[in-house]
Design an enzyme around this catalytic site. Structure first.
Site, PDB file in Angstrom:
ATOM      1  N   HIS A 143      14.339  24.416 -21.475  1.00  0.00           N
ATOM      2  CA  HIS A 143      15.489  23.499 -21.369  1.00  0.00           C
ATOM      3  C   HIS A 143      15.497  22.746 -20.036  1.00  0.00           C
ATOM      4  CE1 HIS A 143      17.163  25.856 -24.748  1.00  0.00           C
ATOM      5  NE2 HIS A 143      16.698  26.891 -24.058  1.00  0.00           N
ATOM      6  N   SER A 264       6.326  -0.226  -4.396  1.00  0.00           N
ATOM      7  CA  SER A 264       7.289  -1.145  -4.973  1.00  0.00           C
ATOM      8  C   SER A 264       7.237  -2.429  -4.164  1.00  0.00           C
ATOM      9  CB  SER A 264       8.683  -0.523  -4.883  1.00  0.00           C
ATOM     10  OG  SER A 264       9.662  -1.537  -4.821  1.00  0.00           O
ATOM     11  N   GLU A 277       3.194   6.994 -16.233  1.00  0.00           N
ATOM     12  CA  GLU A 277       4.238   6.304 -17.002  1.00  0.00           C
ATOM     13  C   GLU A 277       3.637   5.443 -18.102  1.00  0.00           C
ATOM     14  OE1 GLU A 277       7.581   4.625 -14.391  1.00  0.00           O
ATOM     15  OE2 GLU A 277       6.002   5.111 -12.962  1.00  0.00           O
TER      16      GLU A 277
END
Ligand code: ARG
Length: 449
Positions: A143, A264, A277
């Site tokens: 979980h 970035s 990703e």
């Protein structure tokens, strides 16, 4: 009037099958000559002409013509230009329907061999990491909540297992792809005494198709390939998700090599795990390729229908996506740096040892359910007081059970992992044995397939 002919053209993508198409034609001409259906001279001229065409395609001088729609017509037409009349005999006892089926089967088989090799490479990278950090304990999760300490190597070998199953699926798919359809003609077979077994042997197939109608319309092997590729990408996507989480500031478990992170354009501190990703994102398109193929096939009457031309782009897309994903992971995984201090520190946090403390009571004769209840109370108590189980005075323990002795403080992440000493468990000895077995599997599959 608008020219709609582009609608039917497949040459932009089916040209990728040129090697298989030429190999199929060379074998077919050879078989026709062997059977006395065409002359040896014609077969020799055809083979020579096709070799020249292959050369032209490879050096970029082949005059591709969209007006000729597909690869097969382009090559046949060029053969006419280069060798003349003999070219007209190549298509005897053959249809584009069985021709394209043999091309795609050959291509699929080769692709599977290459992908399995790549998967072996990924597995090798995983065993490398398991070996490098063989004694590091980390938190295991359920979980996404810290659950029990596990070895980092155990976690890596979990992925080894997934890729092992993927390889199994690709092997299965290879077996069902390894069927030679030539000789099926357009749909009913051919009116010549061809030698299909000879063709199968020439082209490296294990067997020939049993039913001409099925053979020209069957694309199950494409569906199976896409399904295997989808499951495999799903595994990469799950791993990617973990790499993304683990490289976040919140987890701080790993550092990916600079080559596999990007900055970035605005936030100078960022090290984004873009490759992981993108692997996660590209999984979606491979699922789409599978769904596309299933949908193309649904409702097709026997036998060949032009819809089947739509089998290729999704197939190539999935093959390319998986191929590059395998390349990326083979390069990215070995450069992964584990923050050993951080993960073993978290693994040692005593709340994660609650199950072990329950087991401690069980060892002293208490039924597990009762022990679980006691540990639940103690864990709550610690949460409320914001203290660790190992900082709780023995008196507090004894309030709930007199079975507790000062040796409760001897339970650690290491002893917890070591206690899971059954097949498939995370005890160091078990993980070492699993790692040795994994390496044996890789050695036995040295050539990759
Ligand atoms: N380009 C076609 C395909 O990919 C080749 C087979 C064409 N057959 C036909 N009967 N038009 O399926």
């Amino acid at each position: 009037m608008t020219d709609f002919s582009r609608y039917t053209v497949s040459i932009d993508y089916d040209r990728r099958l040129y090697q298989q198409d030429i190999a199929g034609s060379v074998a077919h001409a050879k078989m026709l000559a062997k059977q006395g259906i065409i002359s040896q001279e014609d077969a020799a001229q055809i083979a020579q002409g096709l070799a020249g065409i292959k050369q032209e395609i490879e050096d970029g001088s082949f005059p591709w013509d969209p007006a000729l729609e597909d690869l097969h017509m382009n090559i046949e037409s060029r053969l006419h230009q280069t060798i003349g009349a003999a070219a007209g005999r190549l298509h005897t006892a053959r249809s584009r329907n069985d021709q394209v089926a043999v091309d795609l089967r050959l291509y699929t088989k080769e692709t599977i061999v290459a992908l399995v090799r790549g998967l072996r490479g990924v597995q090798r990278a995983l065993t490398g990491l398991a070996e490098q950090y063989h004694d590091v304990v980390m938190p295991g999760y359920t979980h996404l909540q810290r659950a029990q300490p596990v070895l980092f190597a155990h976690h890596m070998l979990a992925y080894f297992e997934m890729f092992q199953r993927d390889i199994g699926r690709f092997h299965d798919c290879h077996q069902r792809t390894d069927v030679m359809p030539l000789g099926s003609g357009a749909l009913a077979g051919v009116a010549y005494q061809t030698d299909r077994e000879f063709l199968a042997k020439e082209l490296g197939f294990s067997r020939i198709s049993a039913n001409s109608m099925d053979a020209v319309s069957d694309r199950d092997f494409v569906v199976e390939f896409l399904a295997a590729a989808s499951v495999c990408m799903m595994h990469f996507s799950r791993m990617s998700e973990e790499l993304v989480l683990w490289s976040s500031g919140e987890f701080g478990f790993i550092r990916l090599a600079d080559d596999f992170t990007t900055g970035s354009s605005i936030m100078p501190q960022k090290r984004n795990p873009d490759f992981a990703e993108l692997a996660r994102g590209k999984t979606g398109r491979v699922y789409g390729d599978l769904m596309g193929m299933l949908t193309v096939l649904k409702g097709l009457p026997l036998t060949y229908n032009r819809d089947l031309q739509e089998d290729k782009e999704g197939f190539f897309d999935a093959a390319d996506t998986l191929t590059t994903t395998l390349d990326v992971f083979q390069a990215m995984l070995p450069g992964l740096k584990l923050n050993e201090e951080r993960v073993s520190g978290l693994a040692g946090e005593s709340q994660m040892l609650a199950t072990d403390l329950a087991d401690y009571l069980v060892a002293k004769g208490m039924p597990f359910r009762e022990a679980h209840g006691i540990m639940r109370q103690l864990s709550r108590h610690c949460d409320e007081g914001n203290i660790g189980l190992n900082d709780l005075p023995i008196g507090e323990y004894k309030k709930l059970s007199r079975l507790f002795e000062p040796d409760v403080y001897d339970i650690t992440a290491i002893s917890s992992a070591a206690a899971r000493d059954n097949p498939g468990g995370t005890a160091p000895g078990r993980v070492a044995a699993a790692l040795a077995e994994a390496k044996e599997i890789l050695e036995a599959a040295a050539d990759g397939f």
